[in-house]
Design a protein around this motif. Structure first.
Motif, short mmCIF file in Angstrom:
data_model
loop_
_atom_site.label_atom_id
_atom_site.label_comp_id
_atom_site.label_asym_id
_atom_site.label_seq_id
_atom_site.Cartn_x
_atom_site.Cartn_y
_atom_site.Cartn_z
N MET A 14 7.93 4.59 16.72
CA MET A 14 8.12 4.70 15.27
C MET A 14 7.76 3.39 14.57
N TYR A 15 8.15 2.27 15.16
CA TYR A 15 7.81 0.98 14.56
C TYR A 15 6.31 0.70 14.64
N ILE A 16 5.65 1.13 15.70
CA ILE A 16 4.20 0.98 15.79
C ILE A 16 3.53 1.82 14.72
N ALA A 17 3.99 3.04 14.53
CA ALA A 17 3.42 3.91 13.49
C ALA A 17 3.67 3.31 12.10
N LEU A 18 4.83 2.72 11.89
CA LEU A 18 5.13 2.09 10.62
C LEU A 18 4.22 0.89 10.37
N LEU A 19 3.92 0.13 11.41
CA LEU A 19 2.98 -0.98 11.28
C LEU A 19 1.59 -0.50 10.91
N VAL A 20 1.14 0.57 11.55
CA VAL A 20 -0.20 1.10 11.28
C VAL A 20 -0.30 1.59 9.84
N VAL A 21 0.69 2.35 9.40
CA VAL A 21 0.65 2.90 8.04
C VAL A 21 0.75 1.78 7.00
N SER A 22 1.61 0.81 7.26
CA SER A 22 1.81 -0.24 6.26
C SER A 22 0.62 -1.19 6.16
N SER A 23 -0.23 -1.22 7.16
CA SER A 23 -1.39 -2.11 7.08
C SER A 23 -2.43 -1.58 6.09
N PHE A 24 -2.40 -0.31 5.77
CA PHE A 24 -3.36 0.27 4.83
C PHE A 24 -2.84 0.33 3.40
N ILE A 25 -1.56 0.06 3.19
CA ILE A 25 -0.98 0.08 1.84
C ILE A 25 -1.02 -1.34 1.30
N SER A 26 -1.76 -1.52 0.21
CA SER A 26 -1.86 -2.86 -0.35
C SER A 26 -1.36 -2.85 -1.79
N VAL A 27 -0.77 -3.97 -2.17
CA VAL A 27 -0.25 -4.17 -3.51
C VAL A 27 -1.00 -5.35 -4.12
N PRO A 28 -1.82 -5.10 -5.16
CA PRO A 28 -2.55 -6.22 -5.76
C PRO A 28 -1.66 -7.02 -6.70
N ILE A 29 -1.49 -8.30 -6.39
CA ILE A 29 -0.73 -9.20 -7.24
C ILE A 29 -1.65 -10.35 -7.62
N ASN A 30 -1.95 -10.46 -8.92
CA ASN A 30 -2.85 -11.50 -9.42
C ASN A 30 -4.18 -11.49 -8.70
N GLN A 31 -4.78 -10.34 -8.58
CA GLN A 31 -6.09 -10.12 -7.96
C GLN A 31 -6.14 -10.46 -6.48
N ILE A 32 -5.00 -10.62 -5.84
CA ILE A 32 -4.94 -10.86 -4.40
C ILE A 32 -4.21 -9.68 -3.77
N PRO A 33 -4.88 -8.90 -2.93
CA PRO A 33 -4.19 -7.75 -2.34
C PRO A 33 -3.30 -8.17 -1.17
N TYR A 34 -2.05 -7.82 -1.25
CA TYR A 34 -1.10 -8.05 -0.17
C TYR A 34 -0.77 -6.73 0.49
N THR A 35 -0.79 -6.70 1.81
CA THR A 35 -0.41 -5.46 2.50
C THR A 35 1.09 -5.47 2.76
N LEU A 36 1.63 -4.29 2.94
CA LEU A 36 3.05 -4.17 3.25
C LEU A 36 3.35 -4.47 4.72
N GLN A 37 2.32 -4.80 5.46
CA GLN A 37 2.47 -5.07 6.88
C GLN A 37 3.36 -6.28 7.13
N THR A 38 3.30 -7.27 6.25
CA THR A 38 4.14 -8.45 6.40
C THR A 38 5.61 -8.08 6.33
N LEU A 39 5.95 -7.21 5.39
CA LEU A 39 7.33 -6.75 5.27
C LEU A 39 7.78 -6.01 6.52
N VAL A 40 6.91 -5.16 7.06
CA VAL A 40 7.26 -4.39 8.25
C VAL A 40 7.40 -5.30 9.47
N VAL A 41 6.60 -6.35 9.55
CA VAL A 41 6.73 -7.30 10.66
C VAL A 41 8.12 -7.92 10.64
N PHE A 42 8.58 -8.33 9.46
CA PHE A 42 9.92 -8.90 9.37
C PHE A 42 11.01 -7.88 9.68
#
Length: 73
Positions: A14-42
């Motif tokens: 489940m955590y591996i699947a969550l890592l895979v899915v979160s790597s494709f979700i990006s949030v653009p903040i000030n023209q820099i896209p951040y993925t949610l993968q960092t949050l899932v790693v923590f």
């Protein structure tokens, strides 16, 4: 591998699947896209013990190295 229970294998998957899915979700903040993968790693580091956390990240990395599209971009 005999000491692994089915429950722990499912949790790791489940955590591996969550890592895979979160790597494709990006949030653009000030023209820099951040993925949610960092949050899932923590989250993985906080929720799992050291051994299972290493196993999750190794499997995720091996999946990417063999050619599966798990990394962002």
């Amino acid at each position: 591998m005999k000491n692994k229970t089915i429950k722990q294998l499912v949790v790791n998957a489940m955590y591996i699947a969550l890592l895979v899915v979160s790597s494709f979700i990006s949030v653009p903040i000030n023209q820099i896209p951040y993925t949610l993968q960092t949050l899932v790693v923590f989250i993985v580091l906080l929720m799992l013990d050291c051994k299972n956390g290493i196993i999750v990240f190794l499997i995720y990395t091996v999946m990417g190295l063999i050619g599966l599209p798990v990394f962002s971009g």
